[in-house]
Motif scaffolding. Structure first.
Motif, PDB file in Angstrom:
ATOM      1  N   ALA A 175      -3.281  11.036   4.312  1.00  0.00           N
ATOM      2  CA  ALA A 175      -4.018   9.792   4.137  1.00  0.00           C
ATOM      3  C   ALA A 175      -3.829   8.918   5.370  1.00  0.00           C
ATOM      4  O   ALA A 175      -2.759   8.900   5.980  1.00  0.00           O
ATOM      5  CB  ALA A 175      -3.536   9.067   2.892  1.00  0.00           C
ATOM      6  N   ILE A 176      -4.874   8.179   5.738  1.00  0.00           N
ATOM      7  CA  ILE A 176      -4.857   7.324   6.937  1.00  0.00           C
ATOM      8  C   ILE A 176      -5.086   5.883   6.498  1.00  0.00           C
ATOM      9  O   ILE A 176      -5.975   5.600   5.695  1.00  0.00           O
ATOM     10  CB  ILE A 176      -5.929   7.783   7.939  1.00  0.00           C
ATOM     11  N   GLY A 177      -4.282   4.964   7.032  1.00  0.00           N
ATOM     12  CA  GLY A 177      -4.226   3.613   6.500  1.00  0.00           C
ATOM     13  C   GLY A 177      -5.351   2.682   6.885  1.00  0.00           C
ATOM     14  O   GLY A 177      -5.602   1.711   6.188  1.00  0.00           O
ATOM     15  N   ALA A 178      -6.029   2.907   8.003  1.00  0.00           N
ATOM     16  CA  ALA A 178      -7.050   1.960   8.454  1.00  0.00           C
ATOM     17  C   ALA A 178      -8.291   2.707   8.890  1.00  0.00           C
ATOM     18  O   ALA A 178      -8.238   3.866   9.309  1.00  0.00           O
ATOM     19  CB  ALA A 178      -6.518   1.108   9.602  1.00  0.00           C
ATOM     20  N   GLN A 191     -12.512  -7.867  13.124  1.00  0.00           N
ATOM     21  CA  GLN A 191     -11.451  -8.845  13.350  1.00  0.00           C
ATOM     22  C   GLN A 191     -10.601  -8.377  14.516  1.00  0.00           C
ATOM     23  O   GLN A 191     -10.492  -7.188  14.780  1.00  0.00           O
ATOM     24  CB  GLN A 191     -10.611  -9.034  12.089  1.00  0.00           C
ATOM     25  N   ALA A 192     -10.022  -9.338  15.227  1.00  0.00           N
ATOM     26  CA  ALA A 192      -9.277  -9.026  16.447  1.00  0.00           C
ATOM     27  C   ALA A 192      -7.782  -9.202  16.282  1.00  0.00           C
ATOM     28  O   ALA A 192      -7.039  -9.239  17.264  1.00  0.00           O
ATOM     29  CB  ALA A 192      -9.776  -9.910  17.592  1.00  0.00           C
ATOM     30  N   ASN A 193      -7.304  -9.318  15.047  1.00  0.00           N
ATOM     31  CA  ASN A 193      -5.877  -9.485  14.816  1.00  0.00           C
ATOM     32  C   ASN A 193      -5.145  -8.152  14.988  1.00  0.00           C
ATOM     33  O   ASN A 193      -5.728  -7.086  14.786  1.00  0.00           O
ATOM     34  CB  ASN A 193      -5.622 -10.008  13.396  1.00  0.00           C
ATOM     35  N   PRO A 194      -3.860  -8.191  15.357  1.00  0.00           N
ATOM     36  CA  PRO A 194      -3.077  -6.948  15.419  1.00  0.00           C
ATOM     37  C   PRO A 194      -3.078  -6.254  14.060  1.00  0.00           C
ATOM     38  O   PRO A 194      -3.063  -6.910  13.015  1.00  0.00           O
ATOM     39  CB  PRO A 194      -1.677  -7.428  15.794  1.00  0.00           C
ATOM     40  N   LEU A 195      -3.113  -4.933  14.076  1.00  0.00           N
ATOM     41  CA  LEU A 195      -3.253  -4.178  12.823  1.00  0.00           C
ATOM     42  C   LEU A 195      -2.412  -2.915  12.911  1.00  0.00           C
ATOM     43  O   LEU A 195      -2.380  -2.245  13.937  1.00  0.00           O
ATOM     44  CB  LEU A 195      -4.736  -3.856  12.600  1.00  0.00           C
ATOM     45  N   GLY A 196      -1.703  -2.596  11.828  1.00  0.00           N
ATOM     46  CA  GLY A 196      -0.967  -1.339  11.773  1.00  0.00           C
ATOM     47  C   GLY A 196       0.538  -1.530  11.829  1.00  0.00           C
ATOM     48  O   GLY A 196       1.066  -2.630  11.643  1.00  0.00           O
ATOM     49  N   VAL A 232     -13.211 -11.325   2.439  1.00  0.00           N
ATOM     50  CA  VAL A 232     -12.170 -11.638   3.426  1.00  0.00           C
ATOM     51  C   VAL A 232     -11.142 -10.508   3.478  1.00  0.00           C
ATOM     52  O   VAL A 232     -10.764 -10.034   4.553  1.00  0.00           O
ATOM     53  CB  VAL A 232     -11.483 -12.980   3.093  1.00  0.00           C
ATOM     54  N   PHE A 233     -10.686 -10.064   2.316  1.00  0.00           N
ATOM     55  CA  PHE A 233      -9.695  -8.984   2.259  1.00  0.00           C
ATOM     56  C   PHE A 233     -10.239  -7.716   2.917  1.00  0.00           C
ATOM     57  O   PHE A 233      -9.539  -7.057   3.701  1.00  0.00           O
ATOM     58  CB  PHE A 233      -9.317  -8.735   0.803  1.00  0.00           C
ATOM     59  N   HIS A 234     -11.490  -7.372   2.623  1.00  0.00           N
ATOM     60  CA  HIS A 234     -12.070  -6.146   3.167  1.00  0.00           C
ATOM     61  C   HIS A 234     -12.127  -6.191   4.693  1.00  0.00           C
ATOM     62  O   HIS A 234     -11.714  -5.242   5.368  1.00  0.00           O
ATOM     63  CB  HIS A 234     -13.461  -5.928   2.585  1.00  0.00           C
ATOM     64  N   THR A 235     -12.633  -7.276   5.261  1.00  0.00           N
ATOM     65  CA  THR A 235     -12.812  -7.337   6.710  1.00  0.00           C
ATOM     66  C   THR A 235     -11.506  -7.558   7.453  1.00  0.00           C
ATOM     67  O   THR A 235     -11.374  -7.131   8.604  1.00  0.00           O
ATOM     68  CB  THR A 235     -13.794  -8.449   7.092  1.00  0.00           C
ATOM     69  N   ARG A 236     -10.529  -8.216   6.814  1.00  0.00           N
ATOM     70  CA  ARG A 236      -9.282  -8.510   7.519  1.00  0.00           C
ATOM     71  C   ARG A 236      -8.230  -7.426   7.341  1.00  0.00           C
ATOM     72  O   ARG A 236      -7.158  -7.515   7.947  1.00  0.00           O
ATOM     73  CB  ARG A 236      -8.718  -9.857   7.059  1.00  0.00           C
ATOM     74  N   SER A 237      -8.496  -6.429   6.526  1.00  0.00           N
ATOM     75  CA  SER A 237      -7.544  -5.320   6.356  1.00  0.00           C
ATOM     76  C   SER A 237      -8.100  -4.016   6.927  1.00  0.00           C
ATOM     77  O   SER A 237      -7.556  -2.947   6.678  1.00  0.00           O
ATOM     78  CB  SER A 237      -7.190  -5.140   4.878  1.00  0.00           C
ATOM     79  N   PHE A 287      -5.015   9.247  16.510  1.00  0.00           N
ATOM     80  CA  PHE A 287      -4.058   8.250  16.996  1.00  0.00           C
ATOM     81  C   PHE A 287      -3.287   7.635  15.838  1.00  0.00           C
ATOM     82  O   PHE A 287      -2.076   7.430  15.915  1.00  0.00           O
ATOM     83  CB  PHE A 287      -4.800   7.172  17.787  1.00  0.00           C
ATOM     84  N   ALA A 288      -3.999   7.331  14.748  1.00  0.00           N
ATOM     85  CA  ALA A 288      -3.349   6.702  13.591  1.00  0.00           C
ATOM     86  C   ALA A 288      -2.288   7.614  12.990  1.00  0.00           C
ATOM     87  O   ALA A 288      -1.255   7.135  12.498  1.00  0.00           O
ATOM     88  CB  ALA A 288      -4.401   6.343  12.542  1.00  0.00           C
ATOM     89  N   MET A 289      -2.530   8.927  13.008  1.00  0.00           N
ATOM     90  CA  MET A 289      -1.559   9.872  12.457  1.00  0.00           C
ATOM     91  C   MET A 289      -0.444  10.201  13.447  1.00  0.00           C
ATOM     92  O   MET A 289       0.578  10.775  13.059  1.00  0.00           O
ATOM     93  CB  MET A 289      -2.260  11.180  12.047  1.00  0.00           C
ATOM     94  N   GLY A 290      -0.664   9.908  14.729  1.00  0.00           N
ATOM     95  CA  GLY A 290       0.288  10.340  15.747  1.00  0.00           C
ATOM     96  C   GLY A 290       0.279  11.843  15.901  1.00  0.00           C
ATOM     97  O   GLY A 290       1.320  12.462  16.156  1.00  0.00           O
ATOM     98  N   ALA A 291      -0.905  12.464  15.750  1.00  0.00           N
ATOM     99  CA  ALA A 291      -1.033  13.924  15.764  1.00  0.00           C
ATOM    100  C   ALA A 291      -1.312  14.441  17.170  1.00  0.00           C
ATOM    101  O   ALA A 291      -1.787  13.716  18.043  1.00  0.00           O
ATOM    102  CB  ALA A 291      -2.151  14.350  14.812  1.00  0.00           C
TER     103      ALA A 291
END
Length: 470
Positions: A432-435, A221-226, A211-216, A375-379
């Motif tokens: 490092a990139i978070g997701a 999963q379609a939940n908002p992330l970041g 659960v932790f792996h797929t939800r983070s 996109f994740a880095m805002g580069a």
């Protein structure tokens, strides 16, 4: 009856030129040009269209609608309503972009049981049924369904459930089986316990870890992330520094420090760098040195299992960073956009042979991986080299119970710091990139998401300029 409709965040807008636009939270994207009849039918997606109507689409307008709904489904913009007469049983919300309901073939004589990964929880004012293995979650609208689910904690014959009052119908159970929330058991050997559900890689997972792996992560999963600041305006931001404890204070700054070591200087110099020098990219020789310094196998050995005489022989390695139980479950995959001496592509780092092995990948998938990191880095540009840290999950869960995934993430942290310090020492930059997207990685590599998958990412290259430390 099963129908499809737009989810609550989506509206359709018919343009004057015949094109249809989809509007999501203020953003508009043109989809395609439809005939007048298809545009008229598309308006019914707000309330819902029977899913069966797309299976036998014969007219041109019906075929246009089938194509439109499939495109909307691939983008996660629709949901599915399961009703019994006028009563809603469940709303099915896709969690994987290409989910399309395909009810499993179940008979009344089948024996079924809930997956050990299935769980019910409250979400707002709704009760949802989900699983990290499932491509969709089920918003339960009929309370009696919860009673049937509770009975399915042990194997039950569908014929016996059908005789009970309030039975919601076989279609719901067929949809749950399609999503691996419900399991149909072997008539002779099936007991519904852990060894019967999935392959050996899945057997090794504990419920909370999967659960932790797929939800983070992204992809399943379609939940908002970041960094969405969901509590801004509700809760004040926690302070950057913890308030001091009361008590006697020993001032350390008054003590004379020894001369600062090269390692201490390196730690002070470390910082995240998100923009890279495209005219002067990292070179293959530098990349080789970086991998040699951070991840290459240094030695190998074997030991018998420590608590059982005559047990299996377990192999171990050592590498430049620490790892829980010397498991070294982490693997490196490199998406290369700009590296002098190395072709653009996707590679696995063979830590034993100190070699890069190319993995065939489509241009669109490679671009998706690189651009998501940008996109994740805002580069301003793509990372020159994107290192995906993947875990062979079973390597740790074969030994550890309850803490396996936690240990993997600790290992990722140790490896990321090793990356940072090595890049700084070599005059390179990194971040490092978070997701990461576990479904995209599975699509590129062909690996099952629960066997080996992303747990971290690091952008590497030659920095364009020094940025503020973080």
């Amino acid at each position: 009856m099963l129908s499809v409709r737009l989810n609550e965040h989506v509206t359709l807008d018919a343009q004057d030129d015949g094109r249809l636009a989809v509007i999501v939270e203020g953003y508009s994207v043109n989809l395609s040009r439809l005939s007048a009849e298809a545009t008229r039918r598309a308006a019914a997606l707000r309330t819902g269209l029977p899913l069966a109507s797309f299976a036998a689409a014969r007219s041109a307008a019906a075929q246009e609608m089938a194509t439109l709904v499939r495109r909307l489904a691939r983008r996660g913009l629709v949901e599915y309503r399961l009703a019994q007469g006028r009563k809603d049983l469940a709303i099915i919300e896709p969690q994987v972009a290409d989910y399309w309901p395909k009810p499993a073939k179940l008979r009344a004589s089948d024996t079924v049981v809930l997956s050990r990964f299935a769980y019910l929880r409250r979400r707002g004012n709704a009760l949802v049924l989900e699983s990290p293995r499932s491509a969709a979650l089920f918003q339960i609208r009929e309370p009696t369904i919860a009673r049937f689910l509770a009975e399915l904690s042990r194997p039950q014959k569908l014929a016996e459930l059908k005789r009970q009052r309030g039975f919601p119908g076989l279609e719901l159970f067929a949809l749950l089986a399609d999503c691996q929330i419900l399991l149909a058991l072997d008539a002779i050997a099936g007991d519904g316990l852990r060894p019967q559900e999935g392959d050996h890689d899945l057997v090794l997972w504990d419920f909370h870890d999967l659960v932790f792996h797929t939800r983070s992560t992204e992809g399943r999963q379609a939940n908002p992330l970041g960094g969405l600041y969901p509590y801004a305006g509700l809760i004040a931001p926690p302070p950057a520094e913890r308030p001091s404890w009361p008590g006697d204070r020993i001032a350390l700054g008054e003590l004379k420090p020894p001369a600062q070591s090269p390692m201490a200087q390196l730690l002070r110099k470390r910082h995240s760098l998100r923009d890279f020098d495209e005219a002067n990219p990292i070179q293959l020789a530098e990349l080789a040195q970086f991998l040699d310094s951070t991840a290459r196998i240094l030695s190998r050995w074997e030991n018998p299992l420590d608590f059982e005489a005559g047990g299996p022989i377990v192999g171990f390695t050592s590498r430049p960073y620490p790892s829980a139980g010397s498991a070294y479950e982490l693997e490196l995959y490199l998406a290369v956009a700009n590296c002098a001496g190395l072709s653009r592509g996707f590679y696995h780092y063979d830590a034993s042979a100190h070699a890069l092995v190319e993995i065939e990948v489509g241009a669109a998938e490679l671009e998706a991986m690189l651009s998501t990191a940008q996109f994740a880095m805002g580069a301003a540009a793509l990372p020159q080299v994107l290192i995906t840290i993947a875990a062979r999950f079973g390597r740790l869960s074969w030994k550890y119970s309850a803490i396996a995934y936690s240990l993997i993430l600790k290992d990722v942290g140790a490896l990321l710091q090793t990356f940072y310090l090595t890049a700084t020492d070599m005059g390179l930059g990194g971040c490092a990139i978070g997701a990461s997207n576990i479904e995209l990685f599975a699509e590129i590599t062909g690996l099952r998401f629960h066997a080996e998958g992303p747990v971290g990412q690091f952008a590497l290259g030659r920095g364009a300029e020094r940025q503020a430390a973080d």
